[in-house]
Design an enzyme around this catalytic site. Structure first.
Site, PDB file in Angstrom:
ATOM      1  CB  CYS A 167      36.297  31.634  33.260  1.00 50.75           C
ATOM      2  SG  CYS A 167      36.820  30.091  34.221  1.00 50.75           S
TER       3      CYS A 167
ATOM      4  CB  CYS B  62      40.760  28.921  36.434  1.00 47.35           C
ATOM      5  SG  CYS B  62      39.616  27.857  34.406  1.00 47.35           S
ATOM      6  CB  SER B  63      41.719  31.465  32.592  1.00 49.80           C
ATOM      7  OG  SER B  63      42.850  30.383  32.289  1.00 49.80           O
ATOM      8  CB  CYS B  64      36.836  28.326  31.399  1.00 50.19           C
ATOM      9  SG  CYS B  64      36.974  26.941  32.387  1.00 50.19           S
TER      10      CYS B  64
END
Length: 206
Positions: A103, A106-108
């Site tokens: 991702c 961000c950190s999906c």
């Protein structure tokens, strides 16, 4: 006489307990709510859920076909709905294609299926380099992908999460679905590892 020594708790565990006690003491969080959260992460979400999906696809060709055609719908067949599993796409590793999930913004991450994301997944280095130099990143994870194998990088976002369906390792033909699920790791479902052959004995059916 046998003495029993208890390993001291880590600093992180002690800090978590201190924060938990403080939140309960100030009435910010109810103890029952904390118990629910703990139960959720121990039993209802986590990489063991994703491993069940992978193992099911390995042993059930019909389910695998549905999973690759409409991942969200197929996953819901197993009673797994809600959280970040509502909008899923499963991509299959084959002898010719290796998939990697990232991702970049961000950190999906499909945390309902894989649990909390590892620290490295959220790091800027991984998020930027996985797209630019995926083979090098995979090598640093100990995974050498032959040049003739195509590496595909899939960028998750707030609306769409990806899951890798790893290749089933050779020599696992006699394993049960449960034994197969025990082999599947979180990293294999992100694409930074491959599933290793069985080191456990097949389940004995009475």
């Amino acid at each position: 006489m046998t003495s029993h020594h208890h390993r001291p708790e880590s600093d992180i565990a002690l800090r978590v307990k201190a924060i938990e006690s403080l939140l309960v003491e100030k009435g910010i969080v109810e103890p029952a709510a904390l118990d629910t959260i703990i139960d959720t992460y121990e039993h209802k979400v986590g990489p063991h859920i994703g491993a069940q999906i992978v193992a099911k696809a390995w042993v059930d060709p019909g389910f695998k076909q549905r999973l690759l055609a409409d991942s969200t719908s197929a996953i819901s067949e197993l009673g797994l709905t809600g959280f970040s599993s509502e909008h899923m796409v499963v991509v299959e590793n084959t002898p010719d294609v290796h998939n990697l999930i990232v991702c970049t913004l961000c950190s999906c991450y499909p945390w309902a299926i894989l649990g909390l994301p590892p620290t490295w997944y959220k790091s800027f280095a991984y998020r930027s380099r996985a797209v630019i130099e995926p083979r090098q990143v995979l090598q640093e994870f100990g995974l050498d992908i032959p040049e003739q194998v195509e590496v595909r990088v899939w960028d998750s976002n707030a609306d769409l999460r990806y899951l890798v369906l790893p290749e089933r390792p050779a020599g696992t033909e006699d394993l049960s679905e449960a034994d197969l699920a025990a082999l599947v790791t979180r990293n294999a479902m992100i694409g930074t590892a491959k599933v290793q052959p069985s080191i456990v004995s097949p389940s004995v059916v009475a």
